[in-house]
Design a protein around this motif. Structure first.
Motif, PDB file in Angstrom:
ATOM      1  N   LYS A   8      37.027  24.228  27.928  1.00 33.99           N
ATOM      2  CA  LYS A   8      35.944  24.265  26.946  1.00 33.99           C
ATOM      3  C   LYS A   8      36.235  25.306  25.868  1.00 33.99           C
ATOM      4  O   LYS A   8      36.967  26.274  26.110  1.00 33.99           O
ATOM      5  CB  LYS A   8      34.612  24.563  27.633  1.00 33.99           C
ATOM      6  N   PRO A   9      35.663  25.137  24.671  1.00 36.07           N
ATOM      7  CA  PRO A   9      35.934  26.081  23.572  1.00 36.07           C
ATOM      8  C   PRO A   9      35.522  27.507  23.916  1.00 36.07           C
ATOM      9  O   PRO A   9      34.737  27.756  24.831  1.00 36.07           O
ATOM     10  CB  PRO A   9      35.079  25.519  22.421  1.00 36.07           C
ATOM     11  N   ILE A  10      36.066  28.440  23.156  1.00 32.86           N
ATOM     12  CA  ILE A  10      35.721  29.857  23.301  1.00 32.86           C
ATOM     13  C   ILE A  10      34.247  30.033  22.986  1.00 32.86           C
ATOM     14  O   ILE A  10      33.736  29.487  22.003  1.00 32.86           O
ATOM     15  CB  ILE A  10      36.583  30.709  22.355  1.00 32.86           C
ATOM     16  N   THR A  11      33.562  30.789  23.820  1.00 36.36           N
ATOM     17  CA  THR A  11      32.122  30.939  23.650  1.00 36.36           C
ATOM     18  C   THR A  11      31.698  32.403  23.774  1.00 36.36           C
ATOM     19  O   THR A  11      32.339  33.184  24.482  1.00 36.36           O
ATOM     20  CB  THR A  11      31.359  30.095  24.694  1.00 36.36           C
ATOM     21  N   SER A  12      30.610  32.737  23.094  1.00 34.55           N
ATOM     22  CA  SER A  12      30.032  34.075  23.203  1.00 34.55           C
ATOM     23  C   SER A  12      28.933  34.127  24.263  1.00 34.55           C
ATOM     24  O   SER A  12      28.308  35.174  24.466  1.00 34.55           O
ATOM     25  CB  SER A  12      29.455  34.510  21.846  1.00 34.55           C
ATOM     26  N   ASP A  13      28.710  33.029  24.963  1.00 33.20           N
ATOM     27  CA  ASP A  13      27.662  32.946  25.981  1.00 33.20           C
ATOM     28  C   ASP A  13      28.018  33.825  27.178  1.00 33.20           C
ATOM     29  O   ASP A  13      29.029  33.575  27.855  1.00 33.20           O
ATOM     30  CB  ASP A  13      27.505  31.486  26.429  1.00 33.20           C
ATOM     31  N   PRO A  14      27.212  34.856  27.474  1.00 34.40           N
ATOM     32  CA  PRO A  14      27.511  35.725  28.618  1.00 34.40           C
ATOM     33  C   PRO A  14      27.551  34.964  29.938  1.00 34.40           C
ATOM     34  O   PRO A  14      28.213  35.402  30.885  1.00 34.40           O
ATOM     35  CB  PRO A  14      26.360  36.736  28.607  1.00 34.40           C
ATOM     36  N   ALA A  15      26.864  33.818  30.023  1.00 32.70           N
ATOM     37  CA  ALA A  15      26.839  33.041  31.261  1.00 32.70           C
ATOM     38  C   ALA A  15      28.195  32.424  31.573  1.00 32.70           C
ATOM     39  O   ALA A  15      28.437  31.982  32.700  1.00 32.70           O
ATOM     40  CB  ALA A  15      25.776  31.948  31.170  1.00 32.70           C
ATOM     41  N   SER A  16      29.085  32.386  30.590  1.00 35.12           N
ATOM     42  CA  SER A  16      30.420  31.810  30.790  1.00 35.12           C
ATOM     43  C   SER A  16      31.492  32.890  30.816  1.00 35.12           C
ATOM     44  O   SER A  16      32.632  32.660  30.421  1.00 35.12           O
ATOM     45  CB  SER A  16      30.731  30.792  29.688  1.00 35.12           C
ATOM     46  N   ARG A  17      31.129  34.073  31.298  1.00 38.27           N
ATOM     47  CA  ARG A  17      32.083  35.176  31.338  1.00 38.27           C
ATOM     48  C   ARG A  17      32.272  35.748  32.739  1.00 38.27           C
ATOM     49  O   ARG A  17      32.791  36.850  32.899  1.00 38.27           O
ATOM     50  CB  ARG A  17      31.657  36.282  30.373  1.00 38.27           C
ATOM     51  N   GLU A  18      31.870  35.014  33.745  1.00 44.01           N
ATOM     52  CA  GLU A  18      32.041  35.498  35.117  1.00 44.01           C
ATOM     53  C   GLU A  18      33.350  34.972  35.691  1.00 44.01           C
ATOM     54  O   GLU A  18      33.553  33.772  35.829  1.00 44.01           O
ATOM     55  CB  GLU A  18      30.879  35.060  36.006  1.00 44.01           C
ATOM     56  N   THR A  19      34.240  35.894  36.037  1.00 44.21           N
ATOM     57  CA  THR A  19      35.526  35.519  36.624  1.00 44.21           C
ATOM     58  C   THR A  19      35.351  35.112  38.083  1.00 44.21           C
ATOM     59  O   THR A  19      34.697  35.797  38.865  1.00 44.21           O
ATOM     60  CB  THR A  19      36.524  36.675  36.548  1.00 44.21           C
ATOM     61  N   LYS A  20      35.949  33.984  38.423  1.00 46.31           N
ATOM     62  CA  LYS A  20      36.061  33.545  39.810  1.00 46.31           C
ATOM     63  C   LYS A  20      37.536  33.640  40.194  1.00 46.31           C
ATOM     64  O   LYS A  20      38.411  33.481  39.344  1.00 46.31           O
ATOM     65  CB  LYS A  20      35.579  32.104  39.970  1.00 46.31           C
ATOM     66  N   PHE A  21      37.792  33.868  41.468  1.00 46.58           N
ATOM     67  CA  PHE A  21      39.183  34.057  41.880  1.00 46.58           C
ATOM     68  C   PHE A  21      39.428  33.459  43.252  1.00 46.58           C
ATOM     69  O   PHE A  21      38.593  33.543  44.150  1.00 46.58           O
ATOM     70  CB  PHE A  21      39.536  35.544  41.921  1.00 46.58           C
ATOM     71  N   ARG A  22      40.604  32.861  43.386  1.00 45.08           N
ATOM     72  CA  ARG A  22      41.033  32.355  44.689  1.00 45.08           C
ATOM     73  C   ARG A  22      42.545  32.507  44.807  1.00 45.08           C
ATOM     74  O   ARG A  22      43.281  32.205  43.857  1.00 45.08           O
ATOM     75  CB  ARG A  22      40.651  30.887  44.856  1.00 45.08           C
ATOM     76  N   SER A  23      43.002  32.985  45.956  1.00 51.03           N
ATOM     77  CA  SER A  23      44.442  33.107  46.192  1.00 51.03           C
ATOM     78  C   SER A  23      44.914  32.010  47.134  1.00 51.03           C
ATOM     79  O   SER A  23      44.138  31.479  47.939  1.00 51.03           O
ATOM     80  CB  SER A  23      44.785  34.477  46.780  1.00 51.03           C
ATOM     81  N   ASN A  24      46.175  31.662  46.987  1.00 48.65           N
ATOM     82  CA  ASN A  24      46.812  30.689  47.880  1.00 48.65           C
ATOM     83  C   ASN A  24      48.149  31.258  48.325  1.00 48.65           C
ATOM     84  O   ASN A  24      48.983  31.613  47.484  1.00 48.65           O
ATOM     85  CB  ASN A  24      47.017  29.354  47.174  1.00 48.65           C
ATOM     86  N   THR A  25      48.357  31.341  49.633  1.00 42.76           N
ATOM     87  CA  THR A  25      49.543  31.987  50.193  1.00 42.76           C
ATOM     88  C   THR A  25      50.497  30.961  50.772  1.00 42.76           C
ATOM     89  O   THR A  25      50.099  30.121  51.578  1.00 42.76           O
ATOM     90  CB  THR A  25      49.132  32.982  51.287  1.00 42.76           C
ATOM     91  N   LEU A  26      51.750  31.041  50.368  1.00 50.12           N
ATOM     92  CA  LEU A  26      52.797  30.212  50.953  1.00 50.12           C
ATOM     93  C   LEU A  26      53.410  30.959  52.139  1.00 50.12           C
ATOM     94  O   LEU A  26      53.477  32.193  52.131  1.00 50.12           O
ATOM     95  CB  LEU A  26      53.896  29.903  49.942  1.00 50.12           C
ATOM     96  N   SER A  27      53.850  30.235  53.116  1.00 53.70           N
ATOM     97  CA  SER A  27      54.541  30.862  54.232  1.00 53.70           C
ATOM     98  C   SER A  27      55.896  31.386  53.770  1.00 53.70           C
ATOM     99  O   SER A  27      56.399  30.997  52.709  1.00 53.70           O
ATOM    100  CB  SER A  27      54.749  29.854  55.373  1.00 53.70           C
TER     101      SER A  27
END
Length: 482
Positions: free
Chosen positions: A242-261
């Motif tokens: 989605k386009p760049i936005t100034s909406d604070p509601a779209s500024r929360e970082t989510k994170f997930r890691s994936n580990t290879l053996s």
């Protein structure tokens, strides 16, 4: 609270450092996290963990003056670094007890949650008193192995780049090892730290990138950049979230890691070499293929047949070795770009494309800093205006991929009776004005490669990212199967 104006001025922020300070000032968070799992020597040292970590961290701070520097005047075009005279570790080192057992391998949801939480915090609290970094120590409760922990260093990007995350943990590991045979100073008989206030070093900061490298720009490169800026051309079938936005509601970082053996990691390296490419290039093509698998094709109307990737390139190798080494903390990076196109038939992953990505990376490195994207920053007169002018516009890239390589301990902490670093996780905050999402790659001391995926909820949807991650894992498994 300390008046920031009373602090000792060190030097102006360089253009790359200013790029990060302005983003921080505008609430566009530009921070980096590097976490490492630590295991104590065998037999286990009996020292209480908190004073041990404080003492080790004090050694690291004394060796790296950038850790006691904070950028000030972030809201202006002339930010500068100032020195904190002391650092109270009780206010920037946090101990968190695990709810589940210590993870020797595989994914770790508790650590992912901590990294996401830290990405969503700025460094403006108690400005002038606290450093622009934090250390979160995740410990066992109850401890299955005494003094086993995971330490996450989260830092402002103006202080350091991704490779600095590994340098920090090497220094921290070496400091732990040096303290393993002697009780940490400042410890009472009860095991509590008597003082966690560190006097900072008086040594000067390392110079900014432009003082270490001329970053020359050719006339054709400048003209091309200017033409692209004046007359932007964007294919209608390119996806960049989605386009760049100034909406604070779209500024929360989510994170997930994936580990290879370790086995899958070794096989990924092997199969990439067999096909005359690199792990970075292979992963980039796998990410692009995973994106395509969850977006409609252009032939379906309003669909997608292109995604663009950008990646970080380290400029350390082109700087004076007397000034900057792999053990230095600082920000010395540029970037490359590559456009991926959807294939009409057959496997969405292509080794031929992976070789092209590697060639693009090598071509960028062959320039040795000449005609680099970072060199263009000197031609941006007002970075505040530059970033604000991007609001509402389309993003330039679909995703960013950064691979900081393999964690390797120094020789002094190798062998029996030493502290060890196993799994390592690397992450960057979601990019408000940059790519649609971030893929950060590192291989830990345990030989396991970890993918860290960060995104801004609302810029892309978490449910969609989960599907992309699933396809990415499936693609890796297909390449690495025996």
């Amino acid at each position: 609270m300390t008046d920031p104006k009373s602090l000792e001025k060190l030097r102006p922020c360089g253009r790359l450092e200013t790029h990060s300070t302005v983003r921080h000032d505008l609430g566009l968070y530009n921070n980096v996290a590097c976490a490492a799992y630590y295991s104590p020597p065998n037999p286990v040292q009996p020292a209480p963990l908190e004073p041990l970590i404080h003492s080790a961290l004090g050694k690291v701070i004394f060796s790296h003056p950038i850790l006691s520097a904070i950028p000030l005047n972030e809201n202006t075009s002339s930010p500068y670094f100032a020195r904190l005279p002391t650092i109270d570790l009780r206010k920037c080192v946090f101990f968190v007890k695990r709810k589940t057992g210590f993870h020797k391998g595989g994914d770790d949801a508790e650590l992912d949650s901590i990294i996401a939480e830290q990405h969503n915090q700025n460094f403006k609290s108690e400005l002038g008193s606290l450093p622009f970094w934090r250390l979160v120590v995740l410990t066992n409760s109850p401890p299955a192995t005494k003094n086993q922990f995971a330490a996450t260093w989260i830092f402002h990007h103006a202080l350091a780049d991704g490779a600095s995350g590994l340098a920090f943990h090497r220094a921290f590991l070496a400091a732990l090892q040096s303290l393993s045979s002697t009780p940490p100073p400042g410890m009472s008989e009860s095991g509590a730290a008597e003082s966690a206030i560190i006097n900072t070093p008086t040594t000067p900061l390392l110079p900014p990138l432009e003082s270490l490298h001329p970053l020359p720009l050719s006339i054709p490169f400048l003209l091309k950049a200017q033409w692209t800026d004046w007359f932007p051309s964007r294919p209608t079938t390119l996806w960049t979230a989605k386009p760049i936005t100034s909406d604070p509601a779209s500024r929360e970082t989510k994170f997930r890691s994936n580990t290879l053996s370790q086995q899958a990691t070794t096989r990924l390296v092997q199969v990439s070499r067999e096909n005359k490419t690199s792990v970075t290039a292979t992963l980039e093509c796998l990410v692009a293929a995973a994106i395509f698998s969850h977006l409609p094709g252009a032939e379906e109307g309003g669909g997608v047949d292109r995604v663009t990737a950008c990646g970080a390139t380290s400029l350390r190798r082109f700087l004076l070795k007397e000034m900057v080494s792999d053990e230095s903390l600082g920000c010395w990076v540029s970037r490359y770009g590559f456009e991926h196109r959807r294939t009409r038939k057959g496997d969405p992953f292509s080794w031929a494309e992976a070789r092209k990505v590697r060639q693009t990376i090598n071509k960028e490195l062959d320039k040795k800093g000449k005609d680099s994207t970072v060199g263009l920053l000197r031609w941006v007169p007002d970075l505040h205006k530059f970033f604000l002018g991007k609001m509402g516009k389309e993003r330039g890239d679909s995703f960013e991929l950064s691979n900081v390589g393999v964690f390797k301990a120094s020789r002094m902490v190798e062998g029996e009776g030493c502290w060890r670093v196993g799994k390592v996780v690397f992450s960057q905050s979601g990019n408000v004005v940059g790519a649609g999402f971030e893929v950060s790659v590192v291989t830990g001391g345990d030989g396991c490669l970890v993918l860290g995926i960060a995104w801004l909820e609302g810029v892309v949807e978490g449910s969609w990212i989960e599907m992309v991650i699933g396809s990415l894992r499936a693609g890796i498994e297909e390449l690495t199967k025996a």
